[in-house]
Design a protein around this motif. Structure first.
Motif, PDB file in Angstrom:
ATOM      1  N   LYS A   2     -65.605  20.212 -31.649  1.00 53.11           N
ATOM      2  CA  LYS A   2     -66.615  21.716 -32.122  1.00 53.11           C
ATOM      3  C   LYS A   2     -65.221  22.438 -33.335  1.00 53.11           C
ATOM      4  N   TYR A  16     -60.123  23.677 -31.499  1.00 51.06           N
ATOM      5  CA  TYR A  16     -61.067  22.887 -31.487  1.00 51.06           C
ATOM      6  C   TYR A  16     -61.343  22.318 -30.002  1.00 51.06           C
ATOM      7  N   GLU A  17     -62.489  21.950 -29.662  1.00 42.55           N
ATOM      8  CA  GLU A  17     -63.164  21.813 -28.600  1.00 42.55           C
ATOM      9  C   GLU A  17     -63.453  19.909 -28.709  1.00 42.55           C
ATOM     10  N   GLY A 183     -55.981  22.078 -22.014  1.00 40.83           N
ATOM     11  CA  GLY A 183     -55.480  21.721 -23.312  1.00 40.83           C
ATOM     12  C   GLY A 183     -54.305  21.489 -23.755  1.00 40.83           C
ATOM     13  N   LYS A 203     -59.557  22.360 -27.251  1.00 39.82           N
ATOM     14  CA  LYS A 203     -59.485  22.693 -25.825  1.00 39.82           C
ATOM     15  C   LYS A 203     -60.402  21.397 -25.452  1.00 39.82           C
ATOM     16  N   ASP A 205     -60.925  18.372 -21.946  1.00 45.65           N
ATOM     17  CA  ASP A 205     -61.276  18.123 -20.706  1.00 45.65           C
ATOM     18  C   ASP A 205     -60.325  17.102 -20.030  1.00 45.65           C
ATOM     19  N   GLY A 474     -64.782  28.063 -20.699  1.00 41.68           N
ATOM     20  CA  GLY A 474     -64.701  28.432 -22.044  1.00 41.68           C
ATOM     21  C   GLY A 474     -63.449  29.797 -21.396  1.00 41.68           C
ATOM     22  N   PHE A 477     -60.250  28.816 -20.545  1.00 39.28           N
ATOM     23  CA  PHE A 477     -59.673  28.180 -21.769  1.00 39.28           C
ATOM     24  C   PHE A 477     -58.374  29.268 -21.903  1.00 39.28           C
ATOM     25  N   GLU A 478     -59.624  29.807 -22.707  1.00 38.89           N
ATOM     26  CA  GLU A 478     -59.539  31.428 -23.118  1.00 38.89           C
ATOM     27  C   GLU A 478     -58.127  32.059 -22.854  1.00 38.89           C
TER      28      GLU A 478
END
Length: 664
Positions: A2, A16-17, A183, A203, A205, A474, A477-478
């Motif tokens: 994503k 990018y995820e 990430g 980002k 896992d 999310g 991570f942010e």
């Protein structure tokens, strides 16, 4: 995968995820990506500084070895026997040795199936030969470029599977929250001139960390110039390292970086030294040997006793050559060459070169090779013409000019610690390949290639099959990404606008010189302690660098993790020497009260012999509160449990084996 944007300090950056990001594009990283895809794990991407830029694609030797379980012939072998060979090298955990042995055949045949040209006989047997520290004939080779073939075939598989690759993306930070990797930040080097400086956020896992060995740490190195390494990025966020003291050093050419092992030495070239300008030519080996026969035999033996080894110094052993080269190049500031155009020149004391004066091992080898004739280059043309072509393709004609050499850093047996699935103490971070420190002090030649393939397979299995933690949130991570991103942006603004300061190149040369002088194959406690203090002082001066142009930003950020990593290596060396550690592996520990290297070198060249009890321990190093600390840990024995098939089958079907991690 994503794609979106993340806003930091008024700037917009790509985000990018992805489920799993594989960092690096060497044989280990590509193998992990290939296996992940085969296991049905499709949301993956490769992030790499440069496709084909690592050691896998750019290094080799006279006959680059791959070490694996014996799979041909009458000689009996077993995973436990191979594990014992790995374990007996000292300072290696037994469970990791057993895994590397047990899975060696599987990963070897995976390489065969994808096209690596390992030789077999007419009956399909992949025959082997003995390598160093190998009691059986487990070694095999696909020629001088074995790892290059591995890279080429694995890269082709990744292409077939259409796995996305972010090329020319230099990872500049790992993102960690509560001991979990969430990430990373990379830099698109094609966009460093833009206001965003090319920063790209990922980002993920899981992060597979296949960044190779510490090539950028040394002034004198046989690592490819394009290979820098990035272990410091993981050390910075608290990843534990293991056995950073244990590296390999050996003679290598320095204009074109290549190990001068195997046939290059077995043809017995002439060794000479000159002053910095190329004058004052000297036969610098002659004064230190009793006879030309002994000198020439030692040069021959460097072929398969290539890594520097303090055990091969006494009684005019072959590693005496490395010490004498070091004295010429580092202590005296001269230049050393191997000259293939002429046989070694003797003198009135040691006599002239003669085949008949060689010791039996050297004489028989050359006799069996039908090479008891002529000059070194004529013998090399007979025994291994590809060795001549290799240099010709890189602009060096050893038929007409001598080859400049030095004792160079070549491979790190230590590195980041991992459990039985190659997962770091930082959860969801998997160091694979040379950056993983699974090896001990002495390892069989070629076992590093096997370790990289086995370890990357294990990481792929665990990522694809293990029960997952909750995906990275999310907001978590942010928060981490904004904090680290803002720090990097501010750091770059200051560096780009600074009007005074040391250059990026000079800053790097400082720590590279320090590592070659005090952290390579000649070590002393008082020097290492002083060097460590200087290393921490240089870290504090990082902000004093001045960039001439935005094009220097990637090198500037590489300096950030390299300078940190060199302090970690020096800390581990100091901890080892303080514990009474002596000469072992591929380094010499200087001690005025120790054994003489040679009587005519004086007391300055005495060394401490190995403290064997330390082979039963591993040295762990971690970054805490702005400094590195080390501790000793007993090594784990080789597991001896008997596995009953039905029980293992049940645990496998229930997925229980993938939850067992063991110790780190």
């Amino acid at each position: 995968m994503k794609q979106s944007k993340i806003q930091i300090e008024g700037l917009s950056f790509p985000l990018y995820e992805i489920d799993t990001v594989v960092v690096g594009s060497g044989a280990a990283a590509l193998n992990c990506a290939d296996h992940l895809h085969s296991f049905g794990h499709r949301d993956i991407a490769i992030v790499t500084e440069k496709i084909g830029g690592g050691t896998s694609n750019n290094t080799g030797s006279d006959k680059q070895t791959y070490y694996k379980l014996s799979v041909s012939g009458k000689e009996p072998d077993s995973p436990y026997e191979m594990a014992k060979s790995l374990f007996d090298g000292g300072a290696m955990h037994g469970d990791l040795a057993l895994i590397e042995a047990t899975m060696s055949a599987q990963e070897f045949f995976h390489l065969v199936q994808i096209g690596v040209q390992f030789p077999h006989n007419s009956f399909g047997g992949f025959v082997g030969y003995k390598t160093d520290h190998d009691p059986r004939q487990r070694a095999t080779s696909a020629g001088p470029w074995t790892s290059n073939q591995m890279f080429t075939c694995l890269y082709r598989e990744v292409g077939k599977k259409e796995i996305p690759i972010f090329d020319e993306h230099d990872v500049v930070a790992l993102l960690v929250d509560e001991n979990r990797c969430v990430g990373l930040i990379a830099m698109d080097k094609k966009r460093v001139q833009e206001e965003s400086r090319g920063l790209v956020f990922f980002k993920a896992d899981d992060i597979v960390f296949g960044v190779g060995g510490p090539g950028g740490l040394y002034q004198t190195s046989v690592y490819p110039k394009v290979h820098i390494g990035a272990i410091g990025l993981a050390l910075e966020v608290g990843a534990m390292a293991r056995n950073l003291t244990e590296s390999q050093y050996g003679l290598a050419s320095i204009q074109f970086r290549w190990n001068v092992s195997g046939t290059y030495q077995q043809v017995i070239p002439r060794y000479i030294s000159t002053d910095a300008a190329g004058g004052d030519e000297q036969e610098f080996l002659n004064p230190h040997f009793p006879t030309m026969g002994k000198l020439a035999t030692d040069v021959f033996l460097k072929g398969y006793q290539w890594p520097f080894d303090p055990r091969k110094i006494p009684n005019y052993g072959s590693s005496l050559v490395d010490v004498l080269v070091y004295i010429e190049t580092v202590v005296k500031g001269r230049r050393v060459y191997m000259d293939f155009r002429e046989n070694p020149r003797g003198d009135d004391r040691i006599g002239a070169f003669s085949f008949e004066d060689l010791e039996p091992e050297a004489f028989r080898y050359l006799e069996n090779s039908n090479a008891l004739f002529g000059t070194p280059i004529e013998r090399l043309d007979k025994m291994n013409p590809l060795a001549i072509e290799l240099y010709a393709k890189n602009g060096i004609n050893i038929r007409r000019e001598p080859l400049e050499v030095a004792v160079c850093a070549q491979h790190n047996n230590g590195g980041l610690a991992g459990d039985i699935w190659w997962e770091s103490n930082i959860r969801h971070l998997y160091p694979v390949g040379e950056v993983n420190g699974s090896h001990g002090v002495y390892r069989p030649g070629g076992s590093a290639l096997n370790s990289g393939q086995v370890g990357s397979y294990r990481a792929a299995v665990r990522i694809a099959r293990a029960g997952k933690d909750k995906p990275v949130a999310g907001e978590t991570f942010e928060r981490v990404a904004r904090e680290r991103g803002a720090h990097l942006i501010d750091l770059l603004k200051k560096a780009v606008t600074a009007e005074t300061g040391v250059s990026v190149t000079d800053y790097r040369h400082e720590f590279q010189h320090r590592m070659t002088q005090y952290g390579s194959h000649i070590r002393a406690l008082h020097q290492a302690e002083r060097a460590l203090g200087e290393a921490y002082a240089q870290i504090k001066r990082f902000d004093e660098q001045r960039l001439q142009d935005a094009a220097e930003i990637p090198a500037f950020l590489q300096n950030r993790h390299l300078v940190l990593a060199h302090a970690a290596y020096l800390e581990a060396i100091c901890a080892y020497l303080k514990a009474g550690g002596g000469s072992r592996g591929s380094y010499l520990v200087m001690d005025p009260a120790g054994e003489p290297v040679l009587d005519d070198l004086g007391d300055a060249w005495r060394y401490k012999t190995e403290e064997l009890s330390l082979r039963e321990k591993v040295l762990e190093t971690v970054y805490r509160d702005g400094a590195f600390v080390s501790r000793w840990k007993p090594r784990r024995p080789i597991p001896q449990e008997e596995s009953w098939f039905e029980n293992v089958w049940g645990r496998y079907l229930r997925g229980e084996i993938f939850e067992e991690t063991g110790e780190i």
